[in-house]
Design a protein around this motif. Sequence first.
Motif, mmCIF file in Angstrom:
data_model
loop_
_atom_site.group_PDB
_atom_site.id
_atom_site.type_symbol
_atom_site.label_atom_id
_atom_site.label_comp_id
_atom_site.label_asym_id
_atom_site.label_seq_id
_atom_site.Cartn_x
_atom_site.Cartn_y
_atom_site.Cartn_z
ATOM 1 N N PRO A 170 43.291 37.548 134.756
ATOM 2 C CA PRO A 170 44.733 37.405 134.107
ATOM 3 C C PRO A 170 45.391 38.859 133.787
ATOM 4 O O PRO A 170 44.473 39.684 133.841
ATOM 5 C CB PRO A 170 44.453 36.589 132.752
ATOM 6 C CG PRO A 170 43.052 36.033 132.945
ATOM 7 C CD PRO A 170 42.377 36.680 134.052
ATOM 8 N N PRO A 179 44.009 30.401 139.448
ATOM 9 C CA PRO A 179 43.799 29.430 138.483
ATOM 10 C C PRO A 179 44.684 28.263 138.753
ATOM 11 O O PRO A 179 45.100 28.102 139.751
ATOM 12 C CB PRO A 179 44.432 30.348 137.448
ATOM 13 C CG PRO A 179 45.423 31.149 137.905
ATOM 14 C CD PRO A 179 44.736 31.542 139.419
ATOM 15 N N ASP A 197 49.578 25.499 136.161
ATOM 16 C CA ASP A 197 50.208 25.624 134.845
ATOM 17 C C ASP A 197 49.840 27.379 134.528
ATOM 18 O O ASP A 197 50.603 27.892 133.874
ATOM 19 C CB ASP A 197 49.498 24.899 133.866
ATOM 20 C CG ASP A 197 50.299 23.501 134.101
ATOM 21 O OD1 ASP A 197 51.157 23.463 134.631
ATOM 22 O OD2 ASP A 197 49.626 22.664 133.507
ATOM 23 N N GLU A 198 48.552 27.960 134.874
ATOM 24 C CA GLU A 198 48.243 29.337 134.382
ATOM 25 C C GLU A 198 49.089 30.170 135.083
ATOM 26 O O GLU A 198 49.457 31.117 134.409
ATOM 27 C CB GLU A 198 46.631 29.346 134.676
ATOM 28 C CG GLU A 198 46.472 30.919 133.973
ATOM 29 C CD GLU A 198 44.786 30.857 134.089
ATOM 30 O OE1 GLU A 198 44.246 32.000 134.161
ATOM 31 O OE2 GLU A 198 44.039 29.787 134.090
ATOM 32 N N GLU A 257 51.772 32.977 133.547
ATOM 33 C CA GLU A 257 51.724 34.419 133.781
ATOM 34 C C GLU A 257 52.854 34.963 134.258
ATOM 35 O O GLU A 257 53.514 35.903 133.816
ATOM 36 C CB GLU A 257 50.648 34.919 134.744
ATOM 37 C CG GLU A 257 49.052 34.662 134.393
ATOM 38 C CD GLU A 257 48.083 35.559 135.194
ATOM 39 O OE1 GLU A 257 48.361 36.020 136.054
ATOM 40 O OE2 GLU A 257 46.932 35.945 134.376
#
Length: 442
Positions: free
Chosen positions: A225, A255, A258-259, A263
């Motif tokens: 991330p 990922p 949704d992740e 981001e």
Amino acid sequence: MSRLGTGIGWRPEIADVVEGMPGIDWVEAVSENLCPGHLPDSLLRLRERGVTVVPHGVSLGLGGADRPDAGRLAALAERAEVLGSPLVTEHIAFVRAGGALTASPSLEAGHLLPVPRTRDALDVLCENVRIAQDALPVPLAVENIAALVSWPDEELTEGQFLYELADRTGVRLLIDVANLHTNHVNLGEDPARALGELPLQALAYVHVAGGFERDGVWHDSHAHPVPRPVLDILTDLASRVAPPGVLLERDENFPEGDELRGEVEAIRVAVEKGRATATGSGAAARTARTAAGAGAGAGSRADDAVRQRLGLAQAALLSALVAGTPVPEGFDRVRLGVQARALAGKRADVVGEVAPELPVILGARYRPAFLAYAQGRPMTGGYRRDALDFVAHVLRADPDAVEPGVRRELREWWLERSGPVPRSARPGARLARATRRVLLRR
């Protein structure tokens, strides 16, 4: 420079997610992974919807001592034309060294390595950029890279180096704020100072990516991330100039959708926060002349003696990293060791992607076997050649090191791919090969 908007790096593994992601104005695809005559259906659908596609090169080696390869330039130009791209991008880095210029073996890094920030290296880089600009049908933008090591006796800061490059060539800049963070952690360089020295009006777009820290070294992995410090640098940049485009890079360890969407949204928020505090002064105002192309084409030409000096220095560094030769004077031995291990790991990963059958055939033994092979055996001919050489090395090793069944699979894999064309699957040809093997055993 036309506005690109918010984008994401297109990768086959997340193609479906990218197609369904709202608010994506453009994507960037690694140029070397695209075949102009067989573009992925996902990219074609995105283009039909009006999504801009930018080819991002990784193999030109514009910071190397040799002049850019005409074949690689032609390939990059072809992809830009096929995709209808408004620009193409590459890196301020060297990726190979040695050869005729230095009368030494040709070596491939398999990764992007930093260019020394010296006047000689700047002269070479400027000429190489001009050669590339002349060969490309659209504008070129070049990217600052992340570094684990720094060159001794550098004469310019990163900001000064990039300012002069843009001023002398008129080239656009792709600023990677994650790389500014990497160089802050690894080399102690101040991101705010770098931004203050950059010709931000030459900005083409911005990269944002994640990484991780281990033992005080930041690794620009593109597989984690985006951390808060990187977003803070993006906000600082956006407070100085409105970025024409901002793009999230993610190359592996993908990922869920949704992740990824989260981001991208965090990037938008960071830019909006910076624009809300924009002053309209500072570096952006100071460097408007660069955006207008002032100074383009100025500066001295890099003669062969300059190129040879740079080539010898780069060959010595690369040889220490991939061939185990002595560390050149002035370099941090510990950091060079970290870089060498990172290069070997990257090489193992990419060979595993280029030849995915090998990790399957060898299982858990693939990575340690490849790292043992790579030690002292530099890559000289690209990843496909590297995969073939690795398998040949395993087959020449102690017969008891791998089971007969595994050796047989590896041998068949090597024979299938080592010739100029695939072996015939016709029954007569297969029988002839089997007979020849029996005769050779006698």
